[in-house]
Design a protein around this motif. Structure first.
Motif, short mmCIF file in Angstrom:
data_model
loop_
_atom_site.label_atom_id
_atom_site.label_comp_id
_atom_site.label_asym_id
_atom_site.label_seq_id
_atom_site.Cartn_x
_atom_site.Cartn_y
_atom_site.Cartn_z
N VAL A 78 0.85 -1.19 0.00
CA VAL A 78 0.00 0.00 0.00
C VAL A 78 0.88 1.24 0.00
N GLU A 79 0.51 2.20 -0.84
CA GLU A 79 1.23 3.46 -0.92
C GLU A 79 0.26 4.62 -0.70
N LEU A 80 0.63 5.54 0.18
CA LEU A 80 -0.15 6.75 0.44
C LEU A 80 0.73 7.95 0.09
N SER A 81 0.19 8.90 -0.65
CA SER A 81 0.99 10.06 -1.05
C SER A 81 0.19 11.34 -0.92
N LEU A 82 0.89 12.42 -0.65
CA LEU A 82 0.29 13.75 -0.57
C LEU A 82 1.24 14.71 -1.28
N ALA A 83 0.72 15.44 -2.26
CA ALA A 83 1.56 16.35 -3.03
C ALA A 83 0.85 17.68 -3.24
N SER A 84 1.62 18.74 -3.37
CA SER A 84 1.11 20.06 -3.72
C SER A 84 1.82 20.54 -4.97
N GLN A 85 1.05 21.13 -5.87
CA GLN A 85 1.59 21.68 -7.11
C GLN A 85 1.37 23.18 -7.15
N GLU A 86 2.34 23.90 -7.71
CA GLU A 86 2.21 25.34 -7.93
C GLU A 86 2.64 25.65 -9.35
N PHE A 87 1.71 26.16 -10.13
CA PHE A 87 1.92 26.43 -11.55
C PHE A 87 1.91 27.94 -11.76
N SER A 88 2.93 28.47 -12.45
CA SER A 88 3.00 29.91 -12.65
C SER A 88 3.46 30.24 -14.06
N GLY A 89 3.12 31.45 -14.50
CA GLY A 89 3.50 31.91 -15.83
C GLY A 89 4.62 32.93 -15.78
N SER A 90 5.28 33.12 -16.93
CA SER A 90 6.38 34.08 -16.99
C SER A 90 6.30 35.01 -18.19
N LEU A 91 5.28 34.82 -19.06
CA LEU A 91 5.15 35.62 -20.27
C LEU A 91 3.75 36.23 -20.33
N ALA A 92 3.67 37.52 -20.64
CA ALA A 92 2.38 38.19 -20.78
C ALA A 92 1.54 37.49 -21.87
N PRO A 93 0.23 37.38 -21.67
CA PRO A 93 -0.57 38.03 -20.63
C PRO A 93 -0.70 37.21 -19.35
N LEU A 94 0.06 36.11 -19.24
CA LEU A 94 -0.09 35.23 -18.08
C LEU A 94 1.13 35.27 -17.16
N ASN A 95 1.88 36.37 -17.18
CA ASN A 95 3.12 36.44 -16.40
C ASN A 95 2.86 36.49 -14.90
N ALA A 96 1.64 36.87 -14.48
CA ALA A 96 1.30 36.90 -13.05
C ALA A 96 0.51 35.67 -12.62
N LEU A 97 0.28 34.76 -13.54
CA LEU A 97 -0.55 33.58 -13.25
C LEU A 97 0.05 32.72 -12.15
N ASN A 98 -0.80 32.27 -11.23
CA ASN A 98 -0.39 31.35 -10.18
C ASN A 98 -1.56 30.46 -9.80
N ILE A 99 -1.38 29.16 -9.98
CA ILE A 99 -2.44 28.18 -9.68
C ILE A 99 -1.85 27.12 -8.75
N LYS A 100 -2.60 26.78 -7.70
CA LYS A 100 -2.14 25.76 -6.76
C LYS A 100 -3.14 24.60 -6.71
N GLN A 101 -2.60 23.41 -6.48
CA GLN A 101 -3.43 22.21 -6.43
C GLN A 101 -2.85 21.22 -5.42
N ASP A 102 -3.72 20.58 -4.67
CA ASP A 102 -3.32 19.52 -3.74
C ASP A 102 -3.80 18.19 -4.28
N ILE A 103 -2.99 17.14 -4.06
CA ILE A 103 -3.31 15.80 -4.58
C ILE A 103 -3.08 14.77 -3.48
N LEU A 104 -4.10 13.99 -3.21
CA LEU A 104 -4.01 12.87 -2.27
C LEU A 104 -4.11 11.58 -3.07
N GLY A 105 -3.10 10.70 -2.91
CA GLY A 105 -3.06 9.48 -3.70
C GLY A 105 -3.02 8.22 -2.85
#
Length: 282
Positions: A78-105
């Motif tokens: 049995v494997e249990l996992s917990l992860a967090s992701q952070e996605f961001s942009g660097s080029l306009a028009p999405l240079n300020a973009l920041n999205i976070k996600q949590d994952i339980l596996g």
């Protein structure tokens, strides 16, 4: 005698062969970088347990993705996992973009043994579930966009179901893996789940092949099919070529060159770049 038995139970044995714990996949599961394997993470044998922590960063021309998390294995089943992701942009028009996600596996070994069944073609088979919760969109408040549903996604949380089969051919120093995933996730869930083009579960194929150069070094390739649910995201399949170094059972370092296809129509460019992941555990 009882004290010795208690100590044996409490002390992880790290009884598995080097590299057979895999590395930490982008969503936190044990496997390759892009796709989970049927192998259970870490090095605890069927009489023990194991755990690890990882940090991964992917940088393309216009975006970056950071993933960090922990995983625990019990009895190599049995494997249990917990992860967090952070996605961001660097080029306009999405240079300020920041999205976070949590994952339980959760992953459970169902049949076979990738290492010990060398006299059989039977692979190790495992089933897994990933619950994902998107935490909203940051940096686009001026545009009035704060939630993935405003991009056309039907939900901001979802569940992936997968079945993996892994075979290790020790004589040939080869690992082969195939995964079938049922998913609604857009870009792994970073852009939500379901969309204006499709809101049903789809079966996606994933595959990995790795060659063990020696006990401490592996090279390989991976492929992962992706759905296309959103009109604003011309989502494409993922590919990578990787090198994984295992200086000890406590540490691994993985580097890869990845092609991740288009990510949103706002920066319509085939995203490609470097992937680096560090894992420490027992």
């Amino acid at each position: 005698m009882q004290a010795a038995q208690a100590q044996s139970i409490l002390t992880p044995d790290m009884g598995k062969l080097a590299a057979t714990g895999g590395v930490s996949q982008l969503e936190g599961a044990g496997g390759g970088g892009l796709t989970p394997w049927a192998l259970i993470t870490s090095y605890g044998s069927r009489d023990s347990y194991g755990a690890n922590a990882h940090y991964t960063q992917v940088n393309t021309q216009d975006y970056s993705l950071k993933t960090y998390g922990v995983a625990v294995s019990v009895a190599d089943r049995v494997e249990l996992s917990l992860a967090s992701q952070e996605f961001s942009g660097s080029l306009a028009p999405l240079n300020a973009l920041n999205i976070k996600q949590d994952i339980l596996g959760v992953k459970v070994k169902l049949a076979g043994d990738a290492v010990y069944d060398q006299d059989s073609w039977m692979p190790q088979i495992a089933a897994g579930v990933m619950y994902k919760r998107n935490k909203g969109i940051g940096g686009l408040g001026a545009l009035g966009v704060t939630n993935v549903k405003q991009l056309g996604a039907k939900d901001d949380s979802g569940v992936d179901y997968y079945l993996s089969a892994t075979k290790i051919l020790l004589e040939q120093s080869l690992l082969l893996n195939g995964t079938l995933r049922l998913t609604k996730a857009n870009q792994m869930g970073i852009l939500g789940f379901g969309g204006d083009k499709n809101d049903g579960y789809q079966a996606m194929l994933e595959a990995s092949a790795a060659y063990l150069v020696n006990r401490k070094l592996a090279v390989g390739v991976e492929y992962r099919m992706k759905p296309h649910n959103l009109g604003v995201d011309n989502e494409k399949d993922y590919y990578d070529a990787f090198v994984a170094w295992f200086p000890s059972k406590n540490l691994s370092l993985t580097a890869a060159y990845a092609r991740l296809g288009d990510i949103t129509i706002f920066n319509p460019k085939n995203q490609r770049g470097w992937y680096l992941s560090l894992q420490a555990g027992f």
